[in-house]
Write a protein that holds these residues in place. Sequence first.
Motif, PDB file in Angstrom:
ATOM      1  N   GLY A 107      28.834  21.435  24.867  1.00 27.38           N
ATOM      2  CA  GLY A 107      27.689  22.212  24.388  1.00 27.38           C
ATOM      3  C   GLY A 107      27.070  23.048  25.491  1.00 27.38           C
ATOM      4  O   GLY A 107      26.748  24.225  25.298  1.00 27.38           O
ATOM      5  N   ALA A 108      26.897  22.442  26.671  1.00 30.19           N
ATOM      6  CA  ALA A 108      26.311  23.163  27.801  1.00 30.19           C
ATOM      7  C   ALA A 108      27.213  24.301  28.245  1.00 30.19           C
ATOM      8  O   ALA A 108      26.738  25.402  28.564  1.00 30.19           O
ATOM      9  N   GLU A 109      28.522  24.056  28.252  1.00 30.62           N
ATOM     10  CA  GLU A 109      29.456  25.101  28.679  1.00 30.62           C
ATOM     11  C   GLU A 109      29.494  26.248  27.678  1.00 30.62           C
ATOM     12  O   GLU A 109      29.537  27.421  28.065  1.00 30.62           O
ATOM     13  N   LEU A 110      29.471  25.923  26.387  1.00 28.90           N
ATOM     14  CA  LEU A 110      29.459  26.968  25.365  1.00 28.90           C
ATOM     15  C   LEU A 110      28.195  27.813  25.481  1.00 28.90           C
ATOM     16  O   LEU A 110      28.255  29.049  25.460  1.00 28.90           O
ATOM     17  N   TYR A 111      27.040  27.165  25.624  1.00 30.16           N
ATOM     18  CA  TYR A 111      25.774  27.888  25.740  1.00 30.16           C
ATOM     19  C   TYR A 111      25.748  28.745  26.997  1.00 30.16           C
ATOM     20  O   TYR A 111      25.299  29.903  26.964  1.00 30.16           O
ATOM     21  N   ALA A 112      26.246  28.205  28.117  1.00 30.74           N
ATOM     22  CA  ALA A 112      26.236  28.951  29.379  1.00 30.74           C
ATOM     23  C   ALA A 112      27.124  30.182  29.295  1.00 30.74           C
ATOM     24  O   ALA A 112      26.765  31.252  29.814  1.00 30.74           O
ATOM     25  N   GLU A 113      28.285  30.068  28.644  1.00 32.28           N
ATOM     26  CA  GLU A 113      29.190  31.214  28.540  1.00 32.28           C
ATOM     27  C   GLU A 113      28.674  32.241  27.541  1.00 32.28           C
ATOM     28  O   GLU A 113      28.930  33.439  27.689  1.00 32.28           O
ATOM     29  N   MET A 114      27.942  31.798  26.514  1.00 25.86           N
ATOM     30  CA  MET A 114      27.328  32.748  25.582  1.00 25.86           C
ATOM     31  C   MET A 114      26.253  33.558  26.285  1.00 25.86           C
ATOM     32  O   MET A 114      26.103  34.753  26.049  1.00 25.86           O
ATOM     33  N   GLY A 115      25.484  32.909  27.174  1.00 24.38           N
ATOM     34  CA  GLY A 115      24.436  33.596  27.918  1.00 24.38           C
ATOM     35  C   GLY A 115      23.240  33.929  27.050  1.00 24.38           C
ATOM     36  O   GLY A 115      23.013  33.319  25.997  1.00 24.38           O
ATOM     37  N   ASP A 116      22.479  34.912  27.477  1.00 26.42           N
ATOM     38  CA  ASP A 116      21.283  35.341  26.757  1.00 26.42           C
ATOM     39  C   ASP A 116      21.715  36.092  25.498  1.00 26.42           C
ATOM     40  O   ASP A 116      22.290  37.181  25.578  1.00 26.42           O
ATOM     41  N   ILE A 117      21.440  35.516  24.325  1.00 27.97           N
ATOM     42  CA  ILE A 117      21.904  36.125  23.072  1.00 27.97           C
ATOM     43  C   ILE A 117      20.954  37.197  22.552  1.00 27.97           C
ATOM     44  O   ILE A 117      21.247  37.827  21.533  1.00 27.97           O
ATOM     45  N   SER A 118      19.834  37.412  23.239  1.00 30.94           N
ATOM     46  CA  SER A 118      18.854  38.392  22.751  1.00 30.94           C
ATOM     47  C   SER A 118      19.410  39.811  22.747  1.00 30.94           C
ATOM     48  O   SER A 118      18.899  40.683  22.053  1.00 30.94           O
ATOM     49  N   ASP A 119      20.472  40.047  23.529  1.00 32.82           N
ATOM     50  CA  ASP A 119      21.044  41.387  23.608  1.00 32.82           C
ATOM     51  C   ASP A 119      22.107  41.624  22.533  1.00 32.82           C
ATOM     52  O   ASP A 119      22.693  42.687  22.463  1.00 32.82           O
ATOM     53  N   PHE A 120      22.356  40.614  21.694  1.00 30.63           N
ATOM     54  CA  PHE A 120      23.400  40.731  20.682  1.00 30.63           C
ATOM     55  C   PHE A 120      22.779  40.774  19.292  1.00 30.63           C
ATOM     56  O   PHE A 120      21.814  40.080  19.015  1.00 30.63           O
ATOM     57  N   GLU A 121      23.367  41.589  18.432  1.00 27.43           N
ATOM     58  CA  GLU A 121      22.858  41.730  17.074  1.00 27.43           C
ATOM     59  C   GLU A 121      23.490  40.719  16.119  1.00 27.43           C
ATOM     60  O   GLU A 121      22.879  40.320  15.138  1.00 27.43           O
TER      61      GLU A 121
END
Length: 469
Positions: A324-338
């Motif tokens: 879970g931590a690795e998935l979230y870290a690789e996704m990064g800040d999702i605010s820039d994605f629609e």
Amino acid sequence: MAYSLFNHIQGKNGSRWAEFVRETGTENLLMVAIDAAKFTQKALIGTFYGDILVKPFEFDASMTGFEYLKKVIQLEKEKYKLKEVVVGIETTGHYYEDLVRRCHSSGYHVRTLNAATTAQERQALLNWSKTDNLDLMAILQSMIHGRGTSNELSSGAVLTLQKLTRARRELVGERTTTQNLILMHMDHIFREFQGKSVWENGKRKHVQPFSKLFGKAPLYLMRHYPHPTDILTLGEKGLRELSIRENLKLRDSTIQILIEFARNSISQPKEFVDGDIFLLSQKLDRLELLKNQINVLEHKIEDLFVETEGAVILSVPGIGVVTGAELYAEMGDISDFEHAGQLIKMAGTNPIVKQSGGKKPSYFCISKQGRRTFRNITYQVGKSLAVNNPEMKLRYLALKDRGKHTRQAYVALGNRMIRLAFSMIRNHSLYRTNQENYVLVSEISKKLRAPNVKRFYELHVSSNLCLSA
């Protein structure tokens, strides 16, 4: 009204770039191409139309060098009365990161370019050479054509998690390598310790003394009694006494198999494998060190991850703390994605589609054009969900029934988890399921240590209850 042709992150970045250029005016842009390096970096300054204002010059990779770069940029900006500065930096290793942050803080419009992009630019120029000056020209041309991204680098908890999870992955790789070396040395010292083939009822069967070769009992015997003569010296009685004294929990069947294998071992006499025994001891020390380091690192990851907004995905069965931590870290800040499709494209797990002339589109393998680390964890998440999540397991079986390869099914489940994680994080919501035996507190308690379970409820459950009320 203008519409973006491509419904993905590159299209979004392209639209932003077009808007920026249109509002500023091409005649008001100062273009700076930088070739990042560890010690000495190079820069070139030109216009949007490709005119070179300052030939390639060097500056050192420190604050002194950056101040010199800013001084040269400011002189050219004032000299030609230009309004905005656009800096293009190739993503070379990790050396570009400090430059990107400093340029952002200095008010420059920063474009980061993948090395593959500049390589394509050099090919377009029909020049197979590669020099620093050619790289700078390729970076400048890539910026002019609107390539690259203006996204800011990860920072804060996301960046720290990214570094910690990637470090853990490296340690796990080292642990696997060390385990393989241990098995190699045991092949020379006591080959049958890992098992051997025997005939039983007219059929060949593989028999192993231990189900797990790196459990407590096998590791203790490899360190203190690695050779067949050591096992025979102990004998059945000695092995039982050893098992009780060291709490090894050796079964009678295991003791019998060990003695039988030791008695009929093909291995050389102990004095001939002294070097392997010495190296085995070293590898066992290294394995113990790696296990301790991984354990400490996982606790650090857990403590940090539970504080982030991404911790809500721990409510999904099949998603552990590390994955879970690795998935979230690789996704990064999702605010820039629609939408989540942009993240899937960033991972490179989107299928390649080929269609033309009104024909039905054909779907091929995944593109693999995104981040390799993101793609790896997407696959691992899909694999875990196929086994540990009842709902996802049904989807996995449905994909297999449709003729999908196992790996294709894992990637499909990983992509589905990206969509689910995107929605959960954006809406700060927990996992919703119709499973009768699903209990949130049980799901979280088996993944987190007690203090972090309490912290999870304070941050992510109580707030959800308040929102729903």
